[in-house]
Design a protein around this motif. Structure first.
Motif, mmCIF file in Angstrom:
data_model
loop_
_atom_site.group_PDB
_atom_site.id
_atom_site.type_symbol
_atom_site.label_atom_id
_atom_site.label_comp_id
_atom_site.label_asym_id
_atom_site.label_seq_id
_atom_site.Cartn_x
_atom_site.Cartn_y
_atom_site.Cartn_z
ATOM 1 N N SER A 92 0.828 -1.084 0.190
ATOM 2 C CA SER A 92 -0.254 0.018 -0.066
ATOM 3 C C SER A 92 0.895 1.118 0.024
ATOM 4 O O SER A 92 2.040 1.337 0.240
ATOM 5 C CB SER A 92 -0.758 -0.066 1.109
ATOM 6 N N GLY A 93 0.234 2.390 -0.433
ATOM 7 C CA GLY A 93 1.064 3.551 -0.459
ATOM 8 C C GLY A 93 0.967 4.259 -1.897
ATOM 9 O O GLY A 93 0.212 4.163 -2.876
ATOM 10 N N ASP A 94 2.092 5.268 -1.817
ATOM 11 C CA ASP A 94 1.668 5.914 -3.306
ATOM 12 C C ASP A 94 2.793 5.149 -4.201
ATOM 13 O O ASP A 94 3.910 4.816 -3.801
ATOM 14 C CB ASP A 94 2.483 7.520 -3.147
ATOM 15 N N LYS A 95 2.554 5.001 -5.521
ATOM 16 C CA LYS A 95 3.234 4.566 -6.786
ATOM 17 C C LYS A 95 3.612 5.725 -7.574
ATOM 18 O O LYS A 95 2.880 6.555 -7.925
ATOM 19 C CB LYS A 95 2.581 3.514 -7.397
ATOM 20 N N GLN A 96 4.837 5.709 -8.049
ATOM 21 C CA GLN A 96 5.336 6.848 -8.676
ATOM 22 C C GLN A 96 5.283 6.591 -10.097
ATOM 23 O O GLN A 96 5.583 5.463 -10.653
ATOM 24 C CB GLN A 96 6.653 7.641 -8.331
ATOM 25 N N VAL A 97 4.539 7.430 -11.106
ATOM 26 C CA VAL A 97 4.732 7.002 -12.515
ATOM 27 C C VAL A 97 5.085 8.109 -13.355
ATOM 28 O O VAL A 97 4.749 9.128 -12.976
ATOM 29 C CB VAL A 97 3.082 6.586 -13.128
ATOM 30 N N ARG A 98 6.131 8.025 -13.851
ATOM 31 C CA ARG A 98 6.737 8.989 -14.816
ATOM 32 C C ARG A 98 6.287 8.740 -16.126
ATOM 33 O O ARG A 98 6.507 7.781 -17.088
ATOM 34 C CB ARG A 98 8.235 8.856 -14.517
ATOM 35 N N ILE A 99 5.822 9.953 -16.956
ATOM 36 C CA ILE A 99 5.472 9.950 -18.250
ATOM 37 C C ILE A 99 6.564 10.636 -19.061
ATOM 38 O O ILE A 99 7.135 11.780 -18.797
ATOM 39 C CB ILE A 99 4.062 10.799 -18.505
ATOM 40 N N PHE A 100 6.857 10.016 -20.088
ATOM 41 C CA PHE A 100 7.995 10.487 -21.276
ATOM 42 C C PHE A 100 7.342 10.512 -22.381
ATOM 43 O O PHE A 100 6.632 9.666 -22.873
ATOM 44 C CB PHE A 100 9.092 9.242 -21.299
ATOM 45 N N ASP A 101 7.594 11.527 -23.306
ATOM 46 C CA ASP A 101 7.431 11.624 -24.951
ATOM 47 C C ASP A 101 8.473 10.960 -25.370
ATOM 48 O O ASP A 101 9.189 10.001 -24.722
ATOM 49 C CB ASP A 101 7.242 13.100 -25.181
ATOM 50 N N GLU A 102 8.477 11.011 -26.791
ATOM 51 C CA GLU A 102 9.331 10.146 -27.481
ATOM 52 C C GLU A 102 10.723 10.570 -27.367
ATOM 53 O O GLU A 102 11.673 9.500 -27.165
ATOM 54 C CB GLU A 102 9.220 10.294 -28.971
ATOM 55 N N ASP A 103 11.238 11.656 -26.976
ATOM 56 C CA ASP A 103 12.644 11.967 -26.695
ATOM 57 C C ASP A 103 12.916 11.348 -25.418
ATOM 58 O O ASP A 103 14.101 10.948 -25.206
ATOM 59 C CB ASP A 103 12.831 13.601 -26.784
ATOM 60 N N GLY A 104 12.053 11.524 -24.324
ATOM 61 C CA GLY A 104 12.447 11.137 -22.942
ATOM 62 C C GLY A 104 12.505 9.384 -23.072
ATOM 63 O O GLY A 104 13.134 8.825 -22.372
ATOM 64 N N TYR A 105 11.512 8.953 -24.078
ATOM 65 C CA TYR A 105 11.586 7.351 -24.075
ATOM 66 C C TYR A 105 12.820 6.965 -24.723
ATOM 67 O O TYR A 105 13.441 5.978 -24.038
ATOM 68 C CB TYR A 105 10.592 6.966 -25.110
ATOM 69 N N ALA A 106 13.407 7.757 -25.500
ATOM 70 C CA ALA A 106 14.832 7.403 -26.240
ATOM 71 C C ALA A 106 15.848 7.330 -25.229
ATOM 72 O O ALA A 106 16.680 6.456 -25.066
ATOM 73 C CB ALA A 106 14.928 8.044 -27.411
ATOM 74 N N SER A 120 17.637 10.117 -13.671
ATOM 75 C CA SER A 120 18.363 11.347 -14.165
ATOM 76 C C SER A 120 17.603 11.571 -15.616
ATOM 77 O O SER A 120 18.118 12.820 -16.219
ATOM 78 C CB SER A 120 19.660 10.685 -14.581
ATOM 79 N N VAL A 121 16.635 10.815 -16.032
ATOM 80 C CA VAL A 121 16.030 11.131 -17.317
ATOM 81 C C VAL A 121 14.825 12.285 -17.304
ATOM 82 O O VAL A 121 14.017 11.772 -16.066
ATOM 83 C CB VAL A 121 15.620 9.857 -18.013
ATOM 84 N N PRO A 122 14.970 13.273 -17.824
ATOM 85 C CA PRO A 122 13.733 14.243 -17.609
ATOM 86 C C PRO A 122 12.515 13.522 -18.293
ATOM 87 O O PRO A 122 12.347 13.117 -19.090
ATOM 88 C CB PRO A 122 14.123 15.327 -18.197
ATOM 89 N N SER A 123 11.351 14.065 -17.262
ATOM 90 C CA SER A 123 9.956 13.582 -17.751
ATOM 91 C C SER A 123 9.140 14.335 -18.276
ATOM 92 O O SER A 123 9.417 15.729 -17.657
ATOM 93 C CB SER A 123 9.442 12.522 -16.554
ATOM 94 N N VAL A 124 7.970 14.268 -18.716
ATOM 95 C CA VAL A 124 7.124 15.239 -19.398
ATOM 96 C C VAL A 124 6.275 15.503 -17.934
ATOM 97 O O VAL A 124 6.077 16.635 -17.684
ATOM 98 C CB VAL A 124 6.268 14.839 -20.494
#
Length: 166
Positions: A92-106, A120-124
């Motif tokens: 239980s608790g908070d789950k962190q979800v980071r969203i990436f665009d195509e550049d972030g995915y690469a 270290s990868v910047p997320s949207v």
């Protein structure tokens, strides 16, 4: 004249290829499985809207528990990411979800191949999915409780009968 056309073609190429999300605005809601009495996995769903200043991004990806999964498009500017965890390991608790665009995915794929940390990868955008925990049923199953009650009743019946006949 040919150099200016080459420079113009270069900028036009990157304007089309780079669908980076600038100035993102995110609102999200989340849902999780709360009754784990008859299921083997806890389902997590994050439904969110993402509006970018430069239009709609072409594809989005999410980092969940160190894994990168595609984000589903539900409607215009509305997306959804979902995953499951085993009921025994889901906490239980908070789950962190980071969203990436195509550049972030690469960049994230490159970091994973190099064995680097994805932080270290910047997320949207960063989303939080709160899981309050799941109900796994009562501590004592009804079958066990019924057996214990019937054994206690049988013990008292037999002991009372022995006292009466003696």
């Amino acid at each position: 004249m040919p150099k200016s056309l080459l420079v113009l073609a270069y900028f036009a190429f990157f304007a089309v290829v780079c669908q980076c999300c600038t100035n993102p605005q995110v609102t999200s809601t989340s849902f999780t499985t709360q009754d784990a009495t008859i299921v083997l996995n806890i389902a997590y769903i994050s439904d969110f809207t993402l509006k970018c200043a430069n239009g709609e991004p072409s594809a989005l990806y999410a980092e969940v528990n160190g894994n990168i999964v595609p984000v589903s498009i539900v409607d215009t500017n509305r997306y959804q990411v979902s995953w499951t965890e085993d009921t025994k390991t889901a906490s239980s608790g908070d789950k962190q979800v980071r969203i990436f665009d195509e550049d972030g995915y690469a960049a994230a794929r490159k970091a994973l191949r190099a064995g680097e940390d994805l932080s270290s990868v910047p997320s949207v955008a960063d989303l939080v999915v709160n899981h309050p925990g799941a109900y796994n049923g009562p501590w004592l199953k009804s079958e066990l409780l019924a057996t214990l009650v019937s054994l206690v009743v049988a013990y008292f019946a037999v002991s009372f009968k022995l006292k009466v006949t003696a």
